[in-house]
Design a protein around this motif. Structure first.
Motif, short mmCIF file in Angstrom:
data_model
loop_
_atom_site.label_atom_id
_atom_site.label_comp_id
_atom_site.label_asym_id
_atom_site.label_seq_id
_atom_site.Cartn_x
_atom_site.Cartn_y
_atom_site.Cartn_z
N ASP A 1 -36.15 -86.50 24.33
CA ASP A 1 -36.23 -86.94 22.94
C ASP A 1 -37.62 -86.74 22.36
O ASP A 1 -37.79 -86.72 21.14
CB ASP A 1 -35.83 -88.42 22.81
CG ASP A 1 -36.69 -89.34 23.65
OD1 ASP A 1 -36.31 -89.60 24.81
OD2 ASP A 1 -37.74 -89.79 23.17
N ASP B 17 -37.66 -83.89 19.98
CA ASP B 17 -36.75 -83.97 18.85
C ASP B 17 -35.43 -83.25 19.11
O ASP B 17 -34.91 -82.54 18.25
CB ASP B 17 -37.41 -83.40 17.59
CG ASP B 17 -38.65 -84.19 17.19
OD1 ASP B 17 -38.67 -85.39 17.48
OD2 ASP B 17 -39.58 -83.60 16.62
N GLN C 94 -32.30 -83.34 16.69
CA GLN C 94 -32.14 -82.46 15.54
C GLN C 94 -31.24 -81.26 15.85
O GLN C 94 -30.83 -80.55 14.94
CB GLN C 94 -33.50 -81.96 15.06
CG GLN C 94 -34.39 -83.06 14.51
CD GLN C 94 -35.74 -82.53 14.05
OE1 GLN C 94 -36.06 -81.36 14.23
NE2 GLN C 94 -36.53 -83.39 13.43
N TYR D 102 -35.70 -94.05 19.24
CA TYR D 102 -34.85 -92.88 19.46
C TYR D 102 -33.46 -93.08 18.86
O TYR D 102 -32.90 -92.16 18.24
CB TYR D 102 -34.76 -92.59 20.96
CG TYR D 102 -34.02 -91.33 21.29
CD1 TYR D 102 -34.28 -90.14 20.60
CD2 TYR D 102 -33.04 -91.31 22.28
CE1 TYR D 102 -33.60 -88.98 20.91
CE2 TYR D 102 -32.36 -90.14 22.59
CZ TYR D 102 -32.65 -88.99 21.89
OH TYR D 102 -31.97 -87.83 22.19
N LYS E 19 -33.70 -92.64 15.14
CA LYS E 19 -33.79 -91.23 14.77
C LYS E 19 -32.42 -90.56 14.82
O LYS E 19 -32.09 -89.73 13.95
CB LYS E 19 -34.76 -90.50 15.70
CG LYS E 19 -36.22 -90.85 15.47
CD LYS E 19 -37.12 -90.09 16.42
CE LYS E 19 -38.59 -90.37 16.17
NZ LYS E 19 -39.48 -89.61 17.08
N GLU F 187 -30.56 -88.96 11.61
CA GLU F 187 -30.12 -87.56 11.62
C GLU F 187 -28.64 -87.45 11.27
O GLU F 187 -28.24 -86.52 10.55
CB GLU F 187 -30.39 -86.94 12.99
CG GLU F 187 -30.16 -85.45 13.06
CD GLU F 187 -31.15 -84.65 12.25
OE1 GLU F 187 -30.81 -83.49 11.90
OE2 GLU F 187 -32.24 -85.16 11.94
N GLN G 238 -37.80 -92.39 5.40
CA GLN G 238 -37.60 -91.83 6.74
C GLN G 238 -38.68 -92.31 7.70
O GLN G 238 -38.40 -92.61 8.86
CB GLN G 238 -37.59 -90.31 6.67
CG GLN G 238 -36.31 -89.73 6.12
CD GLN G 238 -36.26 -88.21 6.21
OE1 GLN G 238 -37.15 -87.58 6.75
NE2 GLN G 238 -35.21 -87.61 5.67
N GLU H 193 -38.04 -94.41 11.17
CA GLU H 193 -38.55 -93.99 12.47
C GLU H 193 -39.46 -95.03 13.10
O GLU H 193 -39.70 -94.99 14.31
CB GLU H 193 -39.28 -92.65 12.33
CG GLU H 193 -38.33 -91.51 12.01
CD GLU H 193 -39.05 -90.19 11.78
OE1 GLU H 193 -40.29 -90.20 11.81
OE2 GLU H 193 -38.37 -89.17 11.57
#
Length: 394
Positions: free
Chosen positions: A256, A259, A262, A293, A296, A300, A352, A356
């Motif tokens: 992670d 990223d 994504q 995580y 995120k 996403e 955002q 996060e």
């Protein structure tokens, strides 16, 4: 019959400027990206084919951002020009409302939104995976690209390096500080005024040629004495080879820290989120890192849907706004579109960042800009359709 001709006329009026504006904005983003990365990608003996692939994959990933801007600017220009030329007044005088005029382009916007979601769910994740693999390939064939001036960089496991600066016209590094672990986890430190890094792709090693420095290393004298000693060696030139561990050649894409979230589509994101939410996982891994995580991943997932909805909102904002300002052309509409999108993107970036940091709920953070702009767009559309705006056009 008149309505059908009007619909076809509006579609023809919209498509050519939209494609031109879309292409222009896309090219601007690509130029900005290339300009920001030009120092890293050029002059490093990197194949032009690899550079072009890297730029292509980046271009694919920015399409969800380009589409709302293009729709906003095109709608302002089209309806501004439509109103400035008195065509809108003529159509209204025949009993056709502004909203009815907007319907064919609104239909196109809905189709674009659906296509954008499908594109974001199937194409962009694959492009981002290819970008990461390409990035890892570049970083291990040209490891000097990972070096940042004044910052310790973990070049590969158990090896850290810091440099003060890179030479612009050569590959030399200046004021080098290397810290690595040798056998039995013994510490080795190298300080050098100047050096060069030479990768060997055949055996997967990296060679450092260092000049004018000091080597400090710890030695283990054996289990009998059970004590350590150290040595300090001053050198004019030192050539040191480091073998990159095979497992680190291909970085685990499920990490992670890189990223990986994504690169997931909607189905995989939902599965990953459900797994992380299980009670047994919460009890074992209820740490700050796992919470970030999870946030995120949820963000996403929401972004898969927010950008398609943003396209509709931007059209519903731009069309009535163009009819209100009664200005066609490029200059005035571009300035207004930029202001609107800067406000939107600033809100998106702030929310955002808070998501996060786990300061706000992910779905709220992802949708706040749309929650703000959607009622404004509906209100502007309603007021324009009802002719409640009175603006003097000088």
């Amino acid at each position: 019959m008149i309505i059908k001709k009007l619909d076809l006329y509006m579609i023809r009026l919209f498509m050519a400027p939209f494609l031109m504006i879309y292409s222009t904005i896309f090219i601007i983003f690509m130029i900005q990206f290339f300009w920001s990365q030009i120092d890293e990608l050029t002059g490093k003996n990197i194949s032009i084919f690899i550079i072009l692939k890297f730029i292509l994959y980046f271009g694919i990933s920015i399409l969800p951002l380009v589409t709302p801007i293009a729709l906003l600017l095109t709608s302002i220009i089209i309806f501004g020009d439509f109103s400035e030329n008195q065509e809108l007044i003529a159509i209204k005088s025949s009993g056709i409302s502004l909203f009815r005029v907007m319907i064919p382009i609104l239909g196109i916007t809905f189709v674009l939104s659906i296509l954008l979601y499908l594109f974001s769910d199937f194409v962009i994740p694959k492009a981002k995976i290819k970008v990461k693999k390409l990035g890892y390939k570049i970083s291990f064939s040209h490891p000097s690209l990972k070096l940042k001036e004044g910052i310790f960089v973990n070049l590969f496991p158990n090896f850290f390096i810091k440099i003060d600066r890179k030479s612009i016209n050569s590959n030399y590094l200046h004021n080098i500080f290397i810290f690595f672990y040798g056998k039995n986890s013994l510490v080795n430190t190298i300080l050098s005024k100047k050096g060069i890094l030479i990768p060997n792709q055949e055996d997967g090693s990296i060679q450092f040629k260092l000049m004018n420095g000091v080597l400090y290393s710890e030695n283990w004298n054996g289990p009998k004495k059970e004590q350590f000693s150290y040595q300090i060696i001053e050198f004019d030139t030192l050539i040191q080879n480091f073998k990159i561990p095979s497992k680190s050649k291909i970085k685990n894409l499920y990490d992670d820290d890189y990223d990986f979230y994504q690169t997931l589509n909607t189905k995989n994101l939902i599965q990953k989120i459900n797994f992380l939410k299980k009670e047994n996982y919460k009890k074992i891994n209820n740490t700050e890192k796992s919470k970030i995580y999870l946030a995120k991943l949820q963000l996403e997932l929401q972004k898969k849907f927010t950008f398609p909805v943003t396209c509709i909102i931007m059209f519903l904002t731009g069309a009535p706004l163009g009819a209100i300002i009664r200005k066609g052309g490029i200059g005035y509409p571009t300035m207004i579109a930029l202001i609107i999108f800067i406000i939107y993107y600033t809100l998106l970036t702030i929310t955002q960042n808070k998501v996060e940091k786990t300061e706000i709920c992910p779905w709220i953070g992802a949708w706040i800009p749309n929650f703000i702009f959607f009622p404004i767009s509906i209100w502007m559309t309603y007021k324009t359709v009802m002719d409640d705006f009175y603006i003097i056009n000088k």
